[in-house]
Motif scaffolding. Structure first.
Motif, mmCIF file in Angstrom:
data_model
loop_
_atom_site.group_PDB
_atom_site.id
_atom_site.type_symbol
_atom_site.label_atom_id
_atom_site.label_comp_id
_atom_site.label_asym_id
_atom_site.label_seq_id
_atom_site.Cartn_x
_atom_site.Cartn_y
_atom_site.Cartn_z
ATOM 1 N N ASP A 465 -35.730 -4.810 18.299
ATOM 2 C CA ASP A 465 -35.410 -5.976 17.473
ATOM 3 C C ASP A 465 -36.703 -6.488 16.852
ATOM 4 O O ASP A 465 -37.556 -7.025 17.556
ATOM 5 N N PRO A 466 -36.898 -6.317 15.540
ATOM 6 C CA PRO A 466 -38.147 -6.784 14.917
ATOM 7 C C PRO A 466 -38.435 -8.261 15.139
ATOM 8 O O PRO A 466 -39.592 -8.650 15.275
ATOM 9 N N ASP A 472 -42.990 -11.684 20.434
ATOM 10 C CA ASP A 472 -43.940 -11.194 21.436
ATOM 11 C C ASP A 472 -45.322 -11.060 20.830
ATOM 12 O O ASP A 472 -46.331 -11.457 21.430
ATOM 13 N N GLY A 473 -45.373 -10.459 19.648
ATOM 14 C CA GLY A 473 -46.668 -10.240 19.004
ATOM 15 C C GLY A 473 -47.423 -11.522 18.743
ATOM 16 O O GLY A 473 -48.656 -11.557 18.840
ATOM 17 N N ARG A 474 -46.714 -12.599 18.437
ATOM 18 C CA ARG A 474 -47.376 -13.887 18.232
ATOM 19 C C ARG A 474 -47.844 -14.495 19.547
ATOM 20 O O ARG A 474 -48.819 -15.240 19.587
ATOM 21 N N GLY A 475 -47.134 -14.184 20.629
ATOM 22 C CA GLY A 475 -47.459 -14.805 21.903
ATOM 23 C C GLY A 475 -48.536 -14.119 22.700
ATOM 24 O O GLY A 475 -49.244 -14.761 23.480
ATOM 25 N N PHE A 476 -48.702 -12.802 22.538
ATOM 26 C CA PHE A 476 -49.662 -12.082 23.366
ATOM 27 C C PHE A 476 -51.094 -12.611 23.260
ATOM 28 O O PHE A 476 -51.826 -12.610 24.253
ATOM 29 N N ASN A 537 -48.684 -6.619 13.528
ATOM 30 C CA ASN A 537 -48.531 -7.695 12.547
ATOM 31 C C ASN A 537 -47.164 -8.345 12.695
ATOM 32 O O ASN A 537 -46.176 -7.852 12.162
ATOM 33 N N PRO A 538 -47.083 -9.451 13.432
ATOM 34 C CA PRO A 538 -45.781 -10.099 13.642
ATOM 35 C C PRO A 538 -45.101 -10.577 12.363
ATOM 36 O O PRO A 538 -43.885 -10.774 12.357
#
Length: 914
Positions: A465-466, A472-476, A537-538
């Motif tokens: 799911d993009p 996730d990518g923003r939170g890591f 790249n979120p």
């Protein structure tokens, strides 16, 4: 609402729909696209970045993609020297004059920062149409070229792919983006381990989707040395190296030729990683060589003694790293599951000397569970870069944010450590480090941190799911985290000597061999695509992910992309909101071993959960944001408000997603052009199963909710509603079992114990038995009286939860704070809100939240976090509780409409604090 998730470097994504018109090329390019037969790849040999090994390899991949579409490919040093009539793919570093000229003409900002890329179509140089693939360094250029190659691959027309008007400029949000592949089983894993063609294709796929590290893990076949049977590579060193001075040490029947072949394969993997710009990390998760009573290891470790154990590991580690210079990092498990008692620091002091003696730098990564300052200091004594890797959502995968809290069972105990025990620290003073980041995010830490995602939630079924992955990518990157290491799908397949021959179904577990892909990872290639690109790249255009389905399924692609995305949310919601065990060895929600609603004596496996150990008391994996079933029902019946997400809301989400998937499936099933494709059939089967699981969990949550009302009231009619809902749940599970029958194997093995093997059909009997127990349950003695109005309100919510209102609030978190100074916080809320509370905590999961009532002044509410609280080495996180009425509260910012938003604000310190 204004939310500053983190200070990571955001990409610039430029949609240039009018670019071709601006350049005066629309008509000529359309004509060219229709006639294109030849492409020239242009690389200036003087451009050292564009001529790097990684960029050259990527150019070869682009050439291969074009040739597969019957496009002639030539090479040139300049655009001017390319044949007339050719489209030119210009590969250049971002600072080169050629790249600068094209970027300027396109009105695109040049890429900035490590690994940044740009792809510009529609330019014109020396009278020829040009596609620019550029980057700030060798990886950035490689990613840009692979992006062009992927566009060609995913398009039936190379001409259309190369002349599209999209321009993209991107930079990574996460510095580290790693995939972790595990060697678990001699039977299942040796074939792929020794398959060089598999490695070439697999690593190319990882690089294409912008992963920059590959982690190969050995020694994870067992949680810790228990009864060990299949022991191939479990104690890793003797399977790869012969160590001078320890000639007598060997792994059972392993031949010298096999050992040398293993090392040769390891070198091959490292070389192939380097070619593709991937760092290569080797995971060594077990250091025990003596197996417990009852074991019968296939490759017993011979020739070691307790006295030579640590020196051998030191010298073997050094020999292995010297023998394979392409290893750029090492992952070590240093808590009790390594087989070494947690108080035995002397062992690790010896072993890490093997790293210290290296004449090159490597990255030393410690799995965070059970770590303490002492073990970190030992690792840092190597003078190598040291990182710690906590689990993201215990051993599962929850919604896309770092958990705002850990379960009460993981909070620090009040008793002393069990000195000398295997788990002295991780069951003692450092217990809060078992399943999340704990206290690692101190401002002035001397180590790096990145997260690791464990394979507990979804092992078998396709996911991707993009939107979730972008969250996730923003939170890591929170608090300076480097990124993530993701255990890939199928990671624990064949664990604990449960491997099966690939001839009988293999790692993807298909009984229907027409569904089996060539390589196990082929089934999940969309999962890798979504994760890699979204973590890089979120904010990337999701079409870069979903064009895969467009290629595979044509007109049905968009509908399949939606079905897979919604299916990917179902189990992540389940694991966030209910967690009978944080251990993946026990809880497997995908092929779920039923937890009783009724009778604790029917619970045979879930011990890692609050008492009484029944479904209604199960803690959420994030108990700060979600509430357990019985607690939610009790609070509603008692007229209390609760801002946390309720089980009834969860049930509604699950049914809504599953209903949408069902509608998508009904349409997809009419697509005769795709229905015979294995890709289509695999995906359709899995989304149908995921929809069934969504309906199952939704109905079971409602059954447990009704049953709690029955326990409180003794109302037999409500008990019947619980039974009816439970039967509906069983019907959904039975439908899943029927779907899977004949397609998936009857015995899908992730371990020897019953809950880690079998299939969906095996689980129906336990569900039916619990329904029977519910029907026969004795009438309870009601407790405190419940009003008729409260009971009816609760029953309506169970049947169909009222959607949580979206409350328009205005809050702008300050960019940072000064430790030791008070921190003022304000929020503007609608006049209908009767009260606001600020709930805050240090970014330290060993601590509890503080709560303060905010002072109103008109529609502005304010509060202050005291100076003594901010005087801390930790950042601050907080959220707001909004009171709508005495019995109704919500939170802000919350998860958002797509459940992809981090539900709290995070503010870091202005400067270092001693």
């Amino acid at each position: 609402m204004s939310i500053n998730h983190s200070n990571w470097s955001r990409r610039t994504f430029v949609k240039t729909a009018g670019l071709l018109t601006t350049l005066g090329m629309t008509d000529s390019l359309e004509l060219f696209a229709a006639e294109m037969k030849s492409v020239t790849i242009v690389v200036d040999p003087g451009d050292t970045v564009a001529s790097s090994a990684a960029a050259k390899w990527a150019a070869t991949e682009l050439e291969r993609a074009l040739v597969e579409q019957q496009i002639h490919v030539g090479r040139a040093d300049t655009v001017a020297s390319a044949p007339a009539g050719d489209l030119c793919v210009l590969i250049a570093s971002a600072g080169s004059p050629a790249a600068v000229s094209v970027l300027r003409a396109a009105g695109a900002n040049p890429p900035a920062g490590p690994e940044a890329l740009a792809v510009i179509s529609g330019a014109k140089e020396a009278g020829k149409p040009v596609v620019l693939a550029t980057g700030t360094d060798s990886r950035g250029v490689m990613y840009a070229v692979l992006e062009v190659a992927d566009r060609v691959f995913c398009n039936d027309s190379a001409s259309s792919a190369l002349t599209a008007s999209d321009a993209v400029v991107e930079a990574p949000a996460n510095k580290l983006r790693s995939i972790n592949r595990c060697f678990q089983s001699d039977l299942e894993d040796r074939p792929w381990f020794e398959d060089k063609e598999m490695w070439s294709a697999y690593l190319t796929m990882l690089a294409t989707h912008r992963f920059n590290m590959f982690n190969l893990s050995m020694g994870l076949a067992y949680d810790y040395p228990q009864k060990v049977f299949d022991s191939y590579t479990y104690f890793t060193y003797p399977f790869f190296v012969k160590v001078s001075g320890y000639d007598q040490v060997h792994a059972g029947k392993l031949t010298d030729e096999q050992r040398e072949k293993n090392l040769e394969i390891l070198r091959f993997i490292s070389d192939e990683c380097a070619k593709r710009g991937l760092d290569f990390t080797l995971g060594l998760w077990n250091h025990a060589y003596v197996m417990p009573p009852g074991s019968d290891p296939t490759y017993p470790i011979l020739g070691l003694t307790p006295e030579t154990h640590a020196p051998y590991c030191r010298d073997a580690l050094h020999t292995l790293l010297e023998s394979c210079p392409g290893i750029t990092g090492i992952t070590m498990r240093v808590h009790g599951e390594s087989g070494i008692p947690e108080g035995n620091f002397d062992f690790w002091e010896v072993v890490f000397q093997g790293i210290a003696k290296l004449d090159r730098k490597i990255n030393v990564n410690l799995h965070a569970k059970g770590t303490s300052e002492r073990i970190i200091n030992i690792a840092q004594s190597t003078n190598m870069p040291v990182s710690l890797t906590p689990k993201y959502w215990a051993e599962h995968l929850g919604l896309p944010y770092q958990p705002s809290s850990i379960r009460e069972t993981e909070k620090p105990p009040h008793g002393p450590d069990q000195k000398g025990a295997l788990f002295e620290l991780s069951n003692g003073a450092r217990r809060f480090m078992r399943y999340s980041y704990g206290d690692l995010f101190k401002k002035d830490r001397t180590y790096d941190v990145y997260f690791r995602i464990w394979p507990g939630t979804q092992r078998v079924l396709l996911w991707g799911d993009p939107k979730l992955a972008a969250g996730d990518g923003r939170g890591f990157p929170m608090c300076g985290s480097l990124g993530v290491d993701l255990f890939e799908p199928l990671s624990f397949k064949g664990r604990a000597s449960s491997g099966v021959s690939s001839a009988t179904g293999g790692r993807c577990s298909y009984a229907d061999q027409s569904l089996a892909p060539r390589y196990d990872w082929d089934k999940f290639v969309y999962s890798y695509r979504v994760w890699g690109r979204s973590i890089y790249n979120p904010d990337a255009d999701p079409k870069a992910c979903t064009r895969y389905w467009d290629k595979q399924l044509r007109a049905a692609g968009a509908r399949m992309a939606e079905a897979v995305a919604l299916g990917s949310r179902i189990l992540r919601i389940v694991t966030t909101s209910q967690d009978p065990s944080a251990a993946n060895w026990t809880y497997w929600p995908e092929i779920y071993t039923n937890m009783t609603i009724v009778d604790e004596s029917l619970n045979k496996i879930y011990r890692d959960t609050p008492e009484p150990r029944v479904y209604g008391t199960v803690s959420p994996l994030d108990p700060q944001m979600f509430v357990a079933i019985n607690s939610a029902i009790d609070e509603m019946l008692d007229g209390k408000s609760n801002s946390r997400y309720s089980p009834m809301e969860v049930a509604r989400w699950l049914d809504d997603y599953a209903d949408t998937i069902d509608r998508d499936v009904a349409q997809l099933s009419h697509d005769s052009r795709s229905s015979s494709s294995p890709v289509f059939r695999r995906a359709l089967l899995d989304v149908q199963i995921l929809s069934g699981l969504g309906h199952f969990y939704a109905a079971k949550i409602r059954s447990a909710s009704y049953y709690r009302v029955y326990q409180r009231t003794g109302d037999a009619a409500i008990k019947q509603q619980a039974v009816t809902s439970y039967r509906k749940s069983l019907d959904s599970w039975t439908a899943v079992a029927i779907l899977a029958k004949g397609k998936y194997m009857d015995d899908i093995t992730y371990g020897q114990i019953p809950n880690m093997r079998g299939s969906w059909a095996d689980r129906t009997a336990a569900i039916a038995a619990d329904i029977d127990a519910m029907e026969k349950a004795p009438t309870p003695t009601p407790g405190a009286s419940v009003s008729a109005q409260a009971k009816q309100t609760v029953l309506r919510q169970i049947a169909s939860a009222t959607p949580r209102p979206s409350t328009p609030c205005d809050h702008r978190p300050q960019g940072d704070f000064h430790p030791g100074s008070p921190m003022s916080i304000e929020i503007k809320v609608p006049s209908s809100i009767t009260g606001v509370r600020l709930i805050y905590r240090h970014v330290n999961q060993a601590e509890y939240y503080e709560t303060v009532d905010m002072k109103p002044s008109g529609d502005i509410h304010s509060a202050t976090i005291p100076a003594e609280y901010t005087n801390s080495p930790y950042a601050l996180q907080y959220y707001f509780e909004l009171q709508h009425s005495p019995t109704h509260a919500t939170m802000f910012p919350g998860l958002g409409p797509d459940l992809t938003q981090r539900p709290y604000f995070l503010v870091e310190q202005q400067s270092s604090h001693a």
